[in-house]
Enzyme design. Structure first.
Site, mmCIF file in Angstrom:
data_model
loop_
_atom_site.group_PDB
_atom_site.id
_atom_site.type_symbol
_atom_site.label_atom_id
_atom_site.label_comp_id
_atom_site.label_asym_id
_atom_site.label_seq_id
_atom_site.Cartn_x
_atom_site.Cartn_y
_atom_site.Cartn_z
ATOM 1 N N HIS A 22 26.681 85.139 -62.139
ATOM 2 C CA HIS A 22 27.150 85.089 -60.748
ATOM 3 C C HIS A 22 26.373 84.020 -59.953
ATOM 4 O O HIS A 22 26.962 83.118 -59.347
ATOM 5 C CB HIS A 22 26.964 86.467 -60.096
ATOM 6 C CG HIS A 22 27.356 86.535 -58.663
ATOM 7 N ND1 HIS A 22 28.559 87.054 -58.235
ATOM 8 C CD2 HIS A 22 26.712 86.140 -57.531
ATOM 9 C CE1 HIS A 22 28.632 86.967 -56.921
ATOM 10 N NE2 HIS A 22 27.520 86.422 -56.455
ATOM 11 N N GLU A 23 25.047 84.124 -59.985
ATOM 12 C CA GLU A 23 24.242 83.181 -59.193
ATOM 13 C C GLU A 23 24.377 81.755 -59.749
ATOM 14 O O GLU A 23 24.332 80.789 -58.993
ATOM 15 C CB GLU A 23 22.771 83.615 -59.151
ATOM 16 C CG GLU A 23 22.512 85.022 -58.573
ATOM 17 C CD GLU A 23 23.100 85.286 -57.197
ATOM 18 O OE1 GLU A 23 23.296 84.321 -56.423
ATOM 19 O OE2 GLU A 23 23.383 86.464 -56.889
ATOM 20 N N HIS A 29 27.238 80.208 -58.081
ATOM 21 C CA HIS A 29 26.847 79.656 -56.772
ATOM 22 C C HIS A 29 26.103 78.335 -56.971
ATOM 23 O O HIS A 29 26.331 77.352 -56.261
ATOM 24 C CB HIS A 29 25.875 80.604 -56.057
ATOM 25 C CG HIS A 29 26.512 81.797 -55.407
ATOM 26 N ND1 HIS A 29 27.497 81.694 -54.459
ATOM 27 C CD2 HIS A 29 26.270 83.128 -55.548
ATOM 28 C CE1 HIS A 29 27.838 82.920 -54.048
ATOM 29 N NE2 HIS A 29 27.114 83.802 -54.695
ATOM 30 N N GLU A 67 31.505 82.635 -52.645
ATOM 31 C CA GLU A 67 31.719 83.831 -53.470
ATOM 32 C C GLU A 67 32.869 83.625 -54.452
ATOM 33 O O GLU A 67 32.874 84.209 -55.531
ATOM 34 C CB GLU A 67 31.976 85.051 -52.585
ATOM 35 C CG GLU A 67 30.711 85.625 -51.961
ATOM 36 C CD GLU A 67 29.662 86.041 -52.990
ATOM 37 O OE1 GLU A 67 30.026 86.635 -54.023
ATOM 38 O OE2 GLU A 67 28.472 85.766 -52.770
#
Ligand code: ZN
Length: 498
Positions: free
Chosen positions: A263-264, A267, A293
């Protein structure tokens, strides 16, 4: 270069340098700083915030904007920089430098008070801070209402331009209609998916190695980024050559770190891939929280939880943890990391129920911003909504209203970004599949096709287009919830044999 723009650029550069300094302290507070530091560090941050305010809100900048109004010798990028700075100018003008300093000091301290209150399971320890934060936001948003209907709309638009309560009420209404029946059906079958093998002991050092591997596999560039540890995983950064992410390791829950890292990294890729010409300017980061997101959730869920992604990668995970996984099939692993659980905690929620957690927060924010809910009534309202949407009641405030850091940092209006991110991601995913077969690329271990598509269509543009413009340019239409609901319906009907 236009003389006025040149002078304005000096102010922008100073603002960016001061923001970077504040960001470094924030990063440090969450990762390495000793606990006793916060009292004095929050004072330093207050002073930096005041400097930052004064670097933008002053008479010369006001005159420069006036001088640039009809300037014909600006490049397209320069015009966008002026526009973006003017927006920020308007926002910051609503508070004095002193108020801004005090508020930044308050939010730095409040994040700490929240952590203690959460640990002690005591809402009253955080309530006085929350009260001040809400009051400040109400007051300053009121100053900026203009043609919008409410102060909450102002805050929402700080995170996502154009997405006011009118738009979001409709959006969340559609999500409810699509998700609730599916989630209800699955609730009866929740126990049919086994995940016992994920609750065994997974050596943390080995987890770290695997997470490093997985980040690199999806394109995280360790020359431009680092991975640290913090209580709650997050991403920050200062330019496209310095992006920081964190993760959190649990010995008996390896999938937590794996999917946080993916997830990160989603980003981080966004920030790392912004074109050089925009970096270190107000256009140099991701364009909004919702689009951010969409990138992290795209990597985490649409890619990272797909069977095709794990086909070339799962044997590697088995190699790291043969004692736990050698007899577990790829299918069982993929099912386990996609299983639905009606739980209390947003950050641990599955893809299907995730948006229900967001709807609850949106409805509560709307109520307290509109004065319909006192601070002390928030925990009760929280529990009521968890019963209504997820059929469960949190036993304490740590698992309930105190689970998220956002309000303590002053982020009111932020939560909808997560749900919007899911919906944007589904639209991008649909479009990407028109360009090439995503699963086929993943099965072949060719994830570079995915990240290249994202870089070319989304990342490189930084903050030059807002969410709606980006969606229009990439997919040919504006937000359309249908893609997300279709994706969830198809995925979970198959997974749970509905
Ligand atoms: Zn995120």
């Amino acid at each position: 270069m236009n003389k006025n723009f040149e002078k304005l650029k000096d102010y922008m550069d100073k603002g960016i340098a001061l923001s970077a300094a504040m960001g470094l302290f924030e990063w440090d507070n969450e990762t390495l700083a000793p606990s006793a530091a916060i009292e004095n560090t929050s004072k330093i941050m207050g002073i930096l915030a005041k400097e930052n305010h004064e670097a933008l809100i002053n008479d010369e900048v006001r005159e420069l904007f006036a001088g640039l109004e009809n300037a014909e010798d600006l490049t397209e990028t320069e015009k966008l920089i002026v526009k973006k700075m003017q927006k920020e100018f308007k926002k910051l003008s609503a508070v004095t430098a002193k108020e801004y300093k005090d508020y930044n000091e308050l939010t730095a301290k409040s994040a700490n008070a929240w952590a203690t209150a959460k640990e002690n399971n005591d809402f009253s320890g955080f309530a006085p801070y929350l009260e001040k934060i809400i009051a400040f936001n109400k007051k300053t948003a009121k100053n900026r209402v203009e043609d919008r209907t409410s102060p909450y709309d102002v805050l929402l638009e700080d995170f996502e331009e154009g997405f006011t309560t009118e738009v979001l009420d409709k959006f969340f209404g559609e999500l409810k209609e699509g998700i609730l029946p599916l989630a209800d059906k699955i609730k009866e079958k929740e126990d049919t998916v086994r995940a016992d093998f994920l609750r065994k002991s997974y050596d943390i050092e080995k987890q770290k190695e695997f997470n490093r591997f997985i980040a690199e596999y999806i394109g995280f560039d360790f020359n431009k980024g680092v991975i640290a540890e913090s209580e709650h995983p997050f991403t920050t950064g200062w330019h496209n050559n310095d992006v920081r992410i964190t993760t959190h390791y649990y010995e008996n829950m390896p999938e937590s770190a794996i999917f946080s890292t993916i997830h990160e990294s989603g980003h981080a890729l966004y920030e790392m891939n912004v074109a050089d010409k925009y970096t270190l300017s107000v256009l140099g980061g991701g364009t909004s929280m919702g689009v951010h997101e969409s990138q992290s959730r795209f990597m985490e869920n649409f890619i990272g939880r797909s069977k095709a992604f794990w086909e070339p990668v799962y044997p590697k995970l088995q190699e790291y943890f043969p004692e736990n996984l050698k007899d577990i099939s790829l299918d069982d692993f993929v099912k386990a990391v996609n299983r639905v659980e009606h739980g209390f905690i947003r950050t641990e929620a599955d893809e299907l129920t995730y948006s229900l957690h967001i709807i609850i927060r949106y409805e509560i924010e709307k109520q307290f911003m509109e004065g319909e809910l006192d601070i002390n009534e928030i925990p009760r309202e929280w529990n009521k909504k968890y019963r209504e949407y997820l059929g469960i009641t949190p036993e304490n405030v740590s698992e309930g209203v105190l689970q998220d850091i956002h309000w303590s940092q002053g982020s009111i209006g932020y939560f909808p970004s997560y749900a919007l991110g899911n919906a944007f991601a589904a639209q991008f995913y649909h479009k990407m599949n028109e360009a090439f077969d995503v699963d086929e690329a993943l099965r072949a271990g060719n994830i570079g096709r995915v990240t290249t598509w994202l870089r070319e269509n989304i990342h490189q543009y930084g903050a030059t287009k807002n969410a709606t413009e980006l969606l229009r340019d990439v997919t040919g239409e504006e937000l359309n919830t249908k893609y997300y609901i279709d994706y969830l319906t198809k995925k979970y009907t198959k997974l749970y044999d509905l």
